[in-house]
Every structure is written in structure tokens, then in C-alpha cells.
Write an enzyme that holds these catalytic residues in place. Structure first.
Site, mmCIF file in Angstrom:
data_model
loop_
_atom_site.group_PDB
_atom_site.id
_atom_site.type_symbol
_atom_site.label_atom_id
_atom_site.label_comp_id
_atom_site.label_asym_id
_atom_site.label_seq_id
_atom_site.Cartn_x
_atom_site.Cartn_y
_atom_site.Cartn_z
ATOM 1 N N HIS A 487 -32.767 32.022 16.297
ATOM 2 C CA HIS A 487 -31.564 32.245 15.481
ATOM 3 C C HIS A 487 -31.646 33.574 14.739
ATOM 4 O O HIS A 487 -30.745 34.421 14.832
ATOM 5 C CB HIS A 487 -31.400 31.088 14.484
ATOM 6 C CG HIS A 487 -30.255 31.251 13.532
ATOM 7 N ND1 HIS A 487 -29.085 30.550 13.658
ATOM 8 C CD2 HIS A 487 -30.097 32.022 12.424
ATOM 9 C CE1 HIS A 487 -28.254 30.882 12.686
ATOM 10 N NE2 HIS A 487 -28.856 31.782 11.915
ATOM 11 N N GLU A 488 -32.734 33.762 13.996
ATOM 12 C CA GLU A 488 -32.859 34.984 13.202
ATOM 13 C C GLU A 488 -32.995 36.218 14.090
ATOM 14 O O GLU A 488 -32.521 37.304 13.731
ATOM 15 C CB GLU A 488 -34.029 34.878 12.226
ATOM 16 C CG GLU A 488 -33.890 33.766 11.187
ATOM 17 C CD GLU A 488 -32.593 33.845 10.383
ATOM 18 O OE1 GLU A 488 -32.045 34.958 10.238
ATOM 19 O OE2 GLU A 488 -32.122 32.796 9.905
ATOM 20 N N HIS A 491 -29.589 37.406 14.923
ATOM 21 C CA HIS A 491 -29.081 38.313 13.885
ATOM 22 C C HIS A 491 -29.696 39.700 14.065
ATOM 23 O O HIS A 491 -29.031 40.726 13.928
ATOM 24 C CB HIS A 491 -29.457 37.794 12.498
ATOM 25 C CG HIS A 491 -28.580 36.713 11.972
ATOM 26 N ND1 HIS A 491 -27.207 36.798 11.959
ATOM 27 C CD2 HIS A 491 -28.882 35.524 11.382
ATOM 28 C CE1 HIS A 491 -26.693 35.703 11.407
ATOM 29 N NE2 HIS A 491 -27.693 34.917 11.047
ATOM 30 N N HIS A 494 -28.055 41.704 16.683
ATOM 31 C CA HIS A 494 -26.761 42.193 16.197
ATOM 32 C C HIS A 494 -26.959 43.491 15.412
ATOM 33 O O HIS A 494 -26.178 44.439 15.537
ATOM 34 C CB HIS A 494 -26.118 41.123 15.314
ATOM 35 C CG HIS A 494 -24.643 41.283 15.135
ATOM 36 N ND1 HIS A 494 -23.910 40.475 14.288
ATOM 37 C CD2 HIS A 494 -23.750 42.148 15.671
ATOM 38 C CE1 HIS A 494 -22.646 40.841 14.328
ATOM 39 N NE2 HIS A 494 -22.522 41.847 15.158
#
Length: 694
Positions: A487-488, A491, A494
Site C-alpha cells: 500500500h505505502e 503511494h 505515485h
């Protein structure tokens, strides 16, 4: 979760002299290091305050130059100049606010409280500067005739609306009141978060009898023994409120009274009528936010926040949340019945309570799927999982990550990687900091030490609190921690892959209910069979995870989703309820919370994932925004369907996602970006299916 450092777009009357003892302050110039990485080995406590003040002085001069420019206001001399007006402040803010979360000290906390009103005033001084706003407004009024790119239009729109939403059109007396509100909110938020950190650190459950460890796996016992020894209590076992300690204790401990003790300590943080009590603080925060929203022409704070999101208003958010609630609560109730049946078989005459949920869920998992965390953890060595996430990114986007040595860091746990594109060009530098410690806030997040802008590549970090290594045993992750790492890193991708011209539109500077799409879609790859075989290797034998375990993992994907979705929804609805209030006078926070949860019909065996007194998300940027995890969950489940349709490593699909989402930042409206990738608006059906609710 993504944490953004303070965005400073303000002018201040403060005068600062450079005649300090910090002439060699590393923040005063671009970092004199390879790749411009932060010189953590040279940054000292005494550098921060002078750098903030020097940065304010620098921005004052730059904004004064914008105002006094005799040329007709245009995009370059006004909007771009404003976007580039705070080099020193950007540098020091990025480091300082990451440090206050990842490696704070009493001195850093004291300084953050001291600086908060100064920075709030600085932000208000620019937002309420009439001459500056007149220039911004002049550019905005001619936006249709300026031949701007879509990204330039987006930045202009954001800048103009930022002034409006910060009170530029208010009367002088209302602007004065808004300044007071912003100052008070800036310090209240720091105090709230610091209280949670202090209470986390204050709780210590020491066990001195081995029989009280019944059910706990060896790795958890060893970890607790090391924690106790470090705390000066050798020959005991120490358990804390950090996820890596609390959750496995609740999952495995046969000692029901101790499960109750650690659970209640966790859910009552900020609610103990002591020096760390947050009840009155959060009431004041909600009250001040409401007053601020009213000053700016909104009936409630939620509608003020949501006006600039994909959701647009509170009604749209609540329609989604209530719709999902109608699916989640019945599933959670059915799960509770199954857990009670297991308890009944034990013949103790006990009724399922909240502190029993994890323990009996683990038993039920074993019974239904013949699978336990103890069976999977040996295959989830942290370094292997991280390499798995890196390999997925390589197969999707062609990028590589290679570890760098000799890069200065703020703690020995931190590791640094260089990220390169398919052509060998550098995309950025990536920092990881994975283990809990007293100075670190709980949870996990991504942030930046430097934003991408034009040819300037970003410096991105992931911070978490995963299971620590124990003696000769490496860090072995739970399934939840595996998904959190992916998940991180989503990010992180991104932030690393962004290709924008301006800081204000680059990377993760997107609306809150879109920012979780890249992170949450990245979780999907973590448990795909093909991906598990790439990274899930036994830490002792090196053998790839067996097909039978992979099959069990797939079968139990929707297991306990009633609980997980319900506690998440309860927190999101609580957040919305607090921020749709139109009267906060004399409100008792706990009574209000109970009334809200009772109205929902939340069963007592489940608490909201975050209760009001420790709901750090709504202090750190997710106020009236916690729903965004579920909003984005609609997007990510629908988006992953595209990969499933064409192959999870299909190059054309990955290119579409990279180009239309990861590289674009906030250069266009998020729904335009999503539809450019997917071809249509998202459907709710994949989310319901993947959560086992349809």
C-alpha cells in the site's frame, strides 16, 4: 496513508536577521549532497527555527516582487512565481514535519508548538493579502484566453480557489477572526497528536509469569522479552500498544483478562481524564472548524472540505457509506455468530466481547481454511516482501530500485534506494523506515523530502511500524503488514513516477479521495498467486511458498471482511458525523460518539477503527476525509479489473495506468484521469465482490 508536510503560501510581517550562530545552516541553500538528499548527519535541532524564519523572510521578498511587478499579471509572473516562492521553507518543512512523525523528541515537539502559530500567521498573511490576490484574480479572469495547458489551468484553478477558501473575499473583521481560528487549530492539532504518542508510549503491559503467555507464538515471546530487557525489566515480557505488539497479542493470547486490558487501553487512549486527555481538545477542534466553515459560507465543515473533492458534498459521501453499511453490518453480525459458536464449544459460558474478536477469528480461520498467521509468516520476510513490491513495479513499469550505501539518514533503521526508469534515467530516491520506536507515530505513511517539479526528481519516503527482527530471526510480516507495505509503496510510486511541471500539481498533491487509488490498487498484487511465488520464500529454507498455502490464502480473502469493513465504515461515518454538525456548543464528545454508533446499530463487539479521542487521521489531513479509503476502494477494485481482464502484468494496461494516473499528479480533474485509464466511470460491483458482500 499519505502525510503531507505543511504547504506554505503565506507572507509575514516578521523581520529576521541572519546574524545567528547558524551561518552554515544546511537549509539555507540547496543541499550540498549527491542527488540533493537531506544531510541528516549535519542537520541539528538548532537549525530548524532559523531556517523557518529565514524561509519566511525569503518568501516575503519573493512575494513582494510579485506584487510590485509592473508587468500585466500573467500565469508565469504570478502563478508560477507564487508556486516557486518558498525554496527554504519547502526544504525545512519537508524534513521537520517528517521528523516530528518519524523520530520526534521533546525538543522537536516543543519547537513544533512554538512554530505552529508563526507558520499559521505566515500562511494567513499571504492568503489574505489583497494586492497579491488581485494579481491572482486578474490571471484567473483571463484564463480562457491565455492558451494554457490542462496542467496550467489546473494550477491556476487551485491557486485561485485556495485564496477564496482561505478567506480572501471576507471582510476585515471576519479575516481577523479566521486568523485567530487558524492559529488555535494549529496548536490544538499538535497537542492532540502528541497526547496519543505519549499515551502509546506510557502503556506497558509487563508479564512476569510464563503461564500468562499461553498461546503466544515463540517469536512474539522473544520480542516481548527483548522489549522488557530494553525497558530495564529482564526476565519479564513487555507488550505495548504498537500494532506489531498489540494485534498479535489479541490474536493469540489465551489470557482473556490480559486481552481485555490491552484492548481497553488501546480504545481509551485520549480518554483517561489525565494529562493526555483529548476530549476537550477534539471538541474545540470540531467547534473551530465549524466556525471557520460558517465564515467561509458553508453550513458545515464537511461541505467546506468536500467542495474540492471527487465526492463534492456530504450527501454523496453518506450515500456511499450508508450503502456499504447495508452490506457490511449483516456480514459482521454473521461473523459474530460464528465466533460465538466457537466460544460455546469451549463450554466456559462466555459471551463474545470486542477483545475476543481477533483471538476467535484466528481460531475460526484455522478451522475453516486450515490456515494461520504462523503458517504464512515464515514466508514473509520483510526484505523479500519489499523485493516483491519492487519486482511488481519493475514488471509493470520497467523501473528498478537499487540500494544506496553511505547516504545520511536520521536513524540506523532507514534504508535508501535509487529508482531508475527503463532508459536508465533517475526517477528519484526512495527511503524506507519500517520498525516501531518510541519517537515514531503509529501506523504507516508516505511523504516527500522533496517534491517533483519539472526536471527536479523527488525524494520519497515510506514509514511504518512492522514486526521487528528478534535475535537471529528476521522481521517476519503478518498478511496485514504485507499489504500495508505494498500500500505505502503504491503511494511511493505515485510520488516517484510523477511528471509534472509544477510543485502544486505534482505527485500526490491530488484530492483526498483520489490519493488512495495508487496505494490501494498496489495492494492487489501482494496476494496474487503469481506474485506470491516471486517473493514468498521461507526465511530458513528458501523454499517458495507451497501451492496449498497460496490456495488457502485465496480462499480466505473475504474472511472477516464484515468486521474489517464495518469498523472502517464506523470510523468514516463518525468522522462525517462530527464534521456535518451545525452546533457543537456544550457537546459531550463520548456521548455523541455513542449516540452516533447506536443509531447505526453498530454491534458492541466492534468499535470504530478509530474512536474520536485518538482519531489522528482527522487531525492529520483526513478531516471529513476518512471516507476516502472507501471511495478510492471503489476506484481501485474497478481499476484492477482492467488488469485481471488483460493479465495482471499486461504492459499496455500498466502503461495506461502509469501515464493517466501515476504520472499525471493533479494536472487534470481526477475523474477525467480515471476515465482516460479505464474508459468509463467506476462500478461498485468489484468492491462488493472482493469484500465478499455480493
Amino acid at each position: 496513508m499519505i502525510k503531507k508536510t505543511l504547504t506554505i503560501l503565506a507572507i509575514s510581517c516578521m523581520i529576521y536577521s541572519c546574524s545567528t550562530k547558524t551561518e552554515n545552516n544546511p537549509f539555507f541553500t540547496e543541499f550540498q549532497t549527491e542527488n540533493g538528499v537531506p544531510p541528516f548527519d549535519k542537520i541539528k535541532l538548532e537549525h530548524y527555527e532559523p531556517a523557518f524564519l529565514k524561509g519566511i523572510e525569503e518568501q516575503n521578498h519573493r512575494i513582494e516582487a510579485i506584487i510590485e511587478n509592473t508587468e500585466i499579471p500573467n500565469f508565469e509572473n504570478t502563478i508560477v512565481a507564487l508556486d516557486n516562492s518558498a525554496p527554504i521553507l519547502n526544504r525545512v518543512s519537508a524534513i521537520f514535519f517528517n521528523m516530528t512523525d518519524a523520530e520526534t523528541t521533546d525538543q522537536l515537539t516543543e519547537l513544533s508548538i512554538k512554530l505552529a502559530p508563526v507558520l499559521s500567521e505566515h500562511e494567513d498573511n499571504i492568503s489574505l493579502n489583497k494586492d497579491l490576490f488581485n494579481r491572482v484574480n486578474a490571471v484567473y479572469q483571463q484564463k480562457d484566453s491565455c492558451n494554457l495547458t490542462s496542467e496550467q489551468k489546473r494550477l491556476l484553478e487551485k491557486t485561485y480557489k485556495g485564496f477564496i477558501r482561505s478567506g480572501a473575499n471576507l471582510s476585515t473583521d471576519k479575516q481577523a477572526r479566521l486568523r485567530d481560528i487558524n492559529k488555535e487549530l494549529s496548536t490544538l492539532g499538535i497537542t492532540f497528536s502528541n497526547n496519543i504518542l505519549n499515551e502509546n508510549n506510557a502503556f506497558q503491559l509487563f508479564v512476569d509469569k510464563e503461564e500468562d503467555l499461553a498461546g503466544l507464538p515463540d517469536w512474539l515471546r522473544q520480542s516481548a522479552a527483548e522489549e522488557a530487557k530494553a525497558a530495564g525489566q529482564a526476565n519479564k515480557w513487555l507488550f505495548t500498544l504498537h500494532n506489531a505488539s498489540r494485534l498479535p497479542f489479541l490474536q493469540y493470547s489465551e489470557n482473556r483478562p490480559l486481552r481485555e486490558k490491552i484492548y481497553k487501553a488501546y480504545i481509551n487512549r485520549g480518554n483517561n481524564n489525565d494529562s493526555y486527555d483529548n476530549k476537550e481538545i477534539i471538541r474545540k477542534i470540531v467547534s473551530l472548524r465549524l466556525e471557520k466553515a460558517n465564515l467561509l459560507g458553508f453550513d458545515c465543515y464537511a461541505n467546506f472540505v468536500l467542495d474540492e473533492t471527487m465526492a463534492k458534498n456530504a450527501d454523496n459521501v453518506m450515500n456511499l457509506l450508508n450503502n456499504l453499511w447495508s452490506y457490511a453490518l449483516p456480514k459482521a453480525k454473521a461473523e459474530a455468530i460464528d465466533l460465538q459458536k466457537i466460544m460455546d464449544k469451549e463450554g466456559k459460558g462466555e459471551k463474545l466481547e470486542a477483545w475476543d474478536w481477533w483471538y476467535y477469528t484466528e481460531k475460526l480461520r484455522k478451522e475453516k481454511y486450515d490456515l494461520s498467521e504462523e503458517e504464512t509468516k515464515p514466508y514473509f520476510r520483510l526484505e523479500n516482501v519489499r523485493e516483491g513490491a519492487f519486482t511488481v513495479a519493475n514488471k509493470l513499469y520497467g523501473i528498478t530500485l537499487n540500494k544506496l550505501e553511505g547516504i545520511p539518514t536520521y536513524h540506523s533503521d532507514v534504508e535508501v534506494f535509487e529508482v531508475k526508469d527503463t532508459d536508465g534515467s533517475q526517477l528519484g530516491i526512495f527511503y524506507v523506515d519500517y520498525f516501531p520506536r518510541p519517537g515514531k507515530s503509529g501506523g504507516a505513511w508516505m511523504s516527500n523530502y522533496r517534491e517533483q517539479q519539472g526536471s527536479t526528481r523527488p525524494l520519497v519516503c515510506n514509514v511504518a511500524s512492522f514486526t521487528k527482527p528478534i535475535g537471529n530471526t528476521p522481521s517476519l510480516l503478518t498478511m496485514d503488514e504485507v499489504e500495508t507495505l505494498f500500500h505505502e509503496f503504491g503511494h511511493g510510486l505515485h510520488g516517484l513516477l510523477t511528471k509534472c511541471e509544477y510543485k502544486g500539481t505534482s505527485g500526490t498533491n491530488v484530492v483526498r479521495d483520489f490519493v488512495e487509488l495508487p496505494s490501494q490498487i498496489n495492494e492487489h498484487w501482494a496476494t496474487e498467486p503469481e506474485v506470491l511465488k516471486m517473493y514468498a520464500k521461507h526465511y530458513q529454507t528458501g523454499k517458495i511458498i507451497p501451492d496449498e498455502i497460496i490456495e488457502k490464502i485465496q480462499k480466505q480473502k473475504t474472511f472477516n471482511q464484515g468486521f474489517m469493513t464495518t469498523e472502517l465504515l464506523a470510523a468514516a461515518i463518525l468522522d462525517m458525523n462530527l464534521h456535518t454538525l451545525t452546533d457543537v456548543n456544550n457537546m459531550d464528545i463520548l456521548s455523541y460518539e455513542k449516540e452516533a454508533m447506536d443509531k447505526l446499530g453498530l454491534i458492541p463487539e466492534i468499535a470504530p477503527r478509530y474512536r474520536t479521542t485518538y482519531f489522528n487521521h482527522i487531525i492529520g489531513g483526513y478531516a471529513a476525509g476518512y471516507y476516502s479509503y472507501l471511495w478510492a476502494n471503489v476506484l481501485d477494485n474497478d481499476a484492477f479489473e482492467a488488469f485481471k481482464e488483460h493479465g495482471i502484468f499486461d504492459k499496455s494496461t500498466a502503461d495506461l495506468f502509469r501515464y493517466n494516473v501515476l504520472e499525471k499528479g493533479d494536472s487534470e480533474d481526477p475523474m477525467v484521469l480515471y476515465k482516460s485509464f479505464r474508459g468509463t466511470e467506476p462500478s461498485l460491483e468489484p468492491l462488493l465482490k472482493n469484500r465478499g458482500m455480493k
